[in-house]
Design an enzyme around this catalytic site. Structure first.
Site, mmCIF file in Angstrom:
data_model
loop_
_atom_site.group_PDB
_atom_site.id
_atom_site.type_symbol
_atom_site.label_atom_id
_atom_site.label_comp_id
_atom_site.label_asym_id
_atom_site.label_seq_id
_atom_site.Cartn_x
_atom_site.Cartn_y
_atom_site.Cartn_z
ATOM 1 N N GLU A 83 0.788 -1.240 0.000
ATOM 2 C CA GLU A 83 0.000 0.000 0.000
ATOM 3 C C GLU A 83 0.818 1.288 0.000
ATOM 4 O O GLU A 83 0.626 2.150 0.860
ATOM 5 C CB GLU A 83 -0.974 -0.022 1.196
ATOM 6 C CG GLU A 83 -1.876 -1.247 1.175
ATOM 7 C CD GLU A 83 -2.901 -1.298 2.315
ATOM 8 O OE1 GLU A 83 -2.773 -0.536 3.292
ATOM 9 O OE2 GLU A 83 -3.831 -2.109 2.211
ATOM 10 N N HIS A 124 -10.371 -5.951 -2.397
ATOM 11 C CA HIS A 124 -11.402 -5.819 -1.357
ATOM 12 C C HIS A 124 -12.568 -5.064 -1.991
ATOM 13 O O HIS A 124 -12.575 -3.826 -2.019
ATOM 14 C CB HIS A 124 -10.851 -5.067 -0.139
ATOM 15 C CG HIS A 124 -9.780 -5.822 0.582
ATOM 16 N ND1 HIS A 124 -10.031 -6.999 1.249
ATOM 17 C CD2 HIS A 124 -8.451 -5.580 0.725
ATOM 18 C CE1 HIS A 124 -8.901 -7.444 1.784
ATOM 19 N NE2 HIS A 124 -7.932 -6.604 1.485
ATOM 20 N N ASN A 160 2.138 -4.699 -3.358
ATOM 21 C CA ASN A 160 0.728 -5.056 -3.189
ATOM 22 C C ASN A 160 -0.066 -3.797 -2.853
ATOM 23 O O ASN A 160 0.396 -2.957 -2.063
ATOM 24 C CB ASN A 160 0.664 -6.064 -2.019
ATOM 25 C CG ASN A 160 -0.667 -6.725 -1.803
ATOM 26 O OD1 ASN A 160 -1.248 -7.277 -2.736
ATOM 27 N ND2 ASN A 160 -1.149 -6.708 -0.555
ATOM 28 N N ASP A 184 -12.136 -10.229 -1.186
ATOM 29 C CA ASP A 184 -13.425 -10.414 -0.501
ATOM 30 C C ASP A 184 -14.399 -9.401 -1.109
ATOM 31 O O ASP A 184 -13.980 -8.407 -1.700
ATOM 32 C CB ASP A 184 -13.339 -10.307 1.039
ATOM 33 C CG ASP A 184 -12.647 -9.079 1.574
ATOM 34 O OD1 ASP A 184 -12.651 -8.020 0.903
ATOM 35 O OD2 ASP A 184 -12.104 -9.157 2.700
ATOM 36 N N GLU A 195 -6.040 -10.545 -1.844
ATOM 37 C CA GLU A 195 -6.848 -10.390 -0.615
ATOM 38 C C GLU A 195 -8.335 -10.293 -0.936
ATOM 39 O O GLU A 195 -9.067 -9.485 -0.353
ATOM 40 C CB GLU A 195 -6.413 -9.123 0.159
ATOM 41 C CG GLU A 195 -4.927 -9.086 0.484
ATOM 42 C CD GLU A 195 -4.510 -7.892 1.331
ATOM 43 O OE1 GLU A 195 -5.379 -7.210 1.893
ATOM 44 O OE2 GLU A 195 -3.294 -7.648 1.423
HETATM 45 C C1 XIL Z 1 -6.090 -6.867 8.101
HETATM 46 C C2 XIL Z 1 -6.291 -8.112 8.957
HETATM 47 O O1 XIL Z 1 -7.107 -9.036 8.276
HETATM 48 C C3 XIL Z 1 -6.926 -7.729 10.270
HETATM 49 O O2 XIL Z 1 -7.000 -8.851 11.155
HETATM 50 C C4 XIL Z 1 -6.133 -6.613 10.952
HETATM 51 O O3 XIL Z 1 -6.789 -6.201 12.122
HETATM 52 C C5 XIL Z 1 -5.948 -5.443 10.008
HETATM 53 O O4 XIL Z 1 -5.342 -5.896 8.800
HETATM 54 N N1 XIL Z 1 -4.960 -4.843 3.533
HETATM 55 C C6 XIL Z 1 -3.898 -5.624 3.932
HETATM 56 C C7 XIL Z 1 -4.043 -6.579 5.066
HETATM 57 O O5 XIL Z 1 -2.847 -5.619 3.262
HETATM 58 O O6 XIL Z 1 -2.856 -6.726 5.794
HETATM 59 C C8 XIL Z 1 -5.173 -6.175 5.987
HETATM 60 O O7 XIL Z 1 -5.362 -7.217 6.935
HETATM 61 C C9 XIL Z 1 -6.435 -5.885 5.206
HETATM 62 C C10 XIL Z 1 -6.210 -4.758 4.231
#
Ligand code: XIL
Length: 316
Positions: A132, A209, A173, A239, A237
């Protein structure tokens, strides 16, 4: 019904995987599904390889959580994605509130990346070395790394990681780069420039996401701009959340949306795999982060497969 790693493999992808977290591994109904390597061919630790978990005090490293996930991957015959080396979030306060110069913070980044990547050497398929780096408008995130060092913190981290484990694929990422736009352009410009300078970089991670019914247009065409540079890419990641409560209509749209993401990966040869950010709503990060939203995963909170599952299985 077909298992997801089985169909992903048969479709020519390396893996279908999931995030998991150490606290979830005592839930035996959860691990009964997680441990099936025909369902998941890859896992990512959701938290236990992050900076606050691995170097809570400067120079003192703790790997117990990360080791547990790494050994689970090994026992189950699953690939492991390392997540992550350098990120503005979940940093210990000694990093965020330290008094740094370019040279002292460079040494801190090098030591952190080098130590964690070396520790897991030989066990990791790919590392999110930088996570990020950009704001949504495509400007650099003004975190402690950028503010102190400028954008060269990125090659500093990548070079340290390459030296520590020459066989791990090194990724940058981010989120909101999945479709075209200012942030995707910023990432494309960054990785183009890194490649031109022969900085070690193998892949780009698209977090994905997403929100039900609101997927970005043009996923595959955007991803292909990155793989055209000779990089691989992955959905890291995934969802797809909704405003609760879930309804049959929302679950049907979610199935369509999961299908769209897998289909985009299928149409990009350099898309090596897809990771969901946990497979069950029981352990999703969404409800605690996005108020009123949830039901983002392919299995519900009782470990029952949702329509999204069949969308994924059918799209590989
Ligand atoms: C999230 C985890 O799933 C949570 O348990 C934690 O509290 C916060 O981080 N982007 C990312 C991940 O790169 O590391 C994050 O994971 C979600 C967003």
């Amino acid at each position: 019904t077909a298992k997801l790693q089985t169909v992903a493999k048969a479709a020519g992808k390396l893996y279908f995987g999931t995030a998991t977290d150490n606290s979830e591994l005592t839930d035996t109904a959860y691990t009964a599904i997680l441990d099936d390597n025909t369902m998941f061919g890859q896992i990512t630790p959701a938290n236990s390889m992050k900076w606050d978990a691995t170097e809570p005090t400067q120079g003192t490293f703790t790997f117990s959580g990360g080791d547990q996930i790494a050994s689970l991957a090994k026992t189950n015959g699953m690939l492991l994605r390392g997540h992550n080396c350098v990120w503005y979030n979940q940093l210990p306060s000694w990093v965020t509130s330290g008094t740094w110069t370019n040279s002292t913070l460079t040494a801190v980044i090098q030591n952190h990346c080098s130590t964690i990547v070396s520790h897991f050497k030989g066990q990791v398929y790919s590392w999110d070395v930088v996570n990020e780096p950009f704001n949504d408008d495509g400007t650099w995130r003004t975190d402690v790394f950028f503010n102190t060092i400028g954008e060269s913190y990125v090659p500093i981290a990548l070079n340290a990681a390459r030296t520590a484990d020459p066989n791990a694929k090194l990724y940058i990422n981010d989120y909101n780069i999945e479709g075209p736009g200012a942030k995707a352009t910023a990432m494309l410009n960054l990785v183009t420039s890194l490649k031109q300078q022969n900085v070690p970089l193998d892949g780009v991670g698209f977090q994905c996401h997403f929100i039900v019914g609101e997927l970005p247009q043009g996923l595959a065409a955007n991803w292909a701009r990155f793989t055209a540079l000779g990089l691989e890419m992955a959905v890291t990641e995934l969802d797809i959340r909704m405003t609760l409560p879930s309804t049959p209509a929302l679950l049907a749209q979610q199935k369509t949306d999961y299908t769209t993401v897998i289909s985009a990966c299928m149409s990009v040869a350099g898309c090596v795999g897809v990771t969901v950010w946990d497979w069950t709503d029981k352990y999703s990060w969404v409800p605690s982060t996005f108020s009123g939203q949830g039901a983002a995963c392919p299995w519900d909170q009782n470990f029952v497969r949702k329509p999204a599952y069949d969308g994924i299985a059918g799209a590989f």
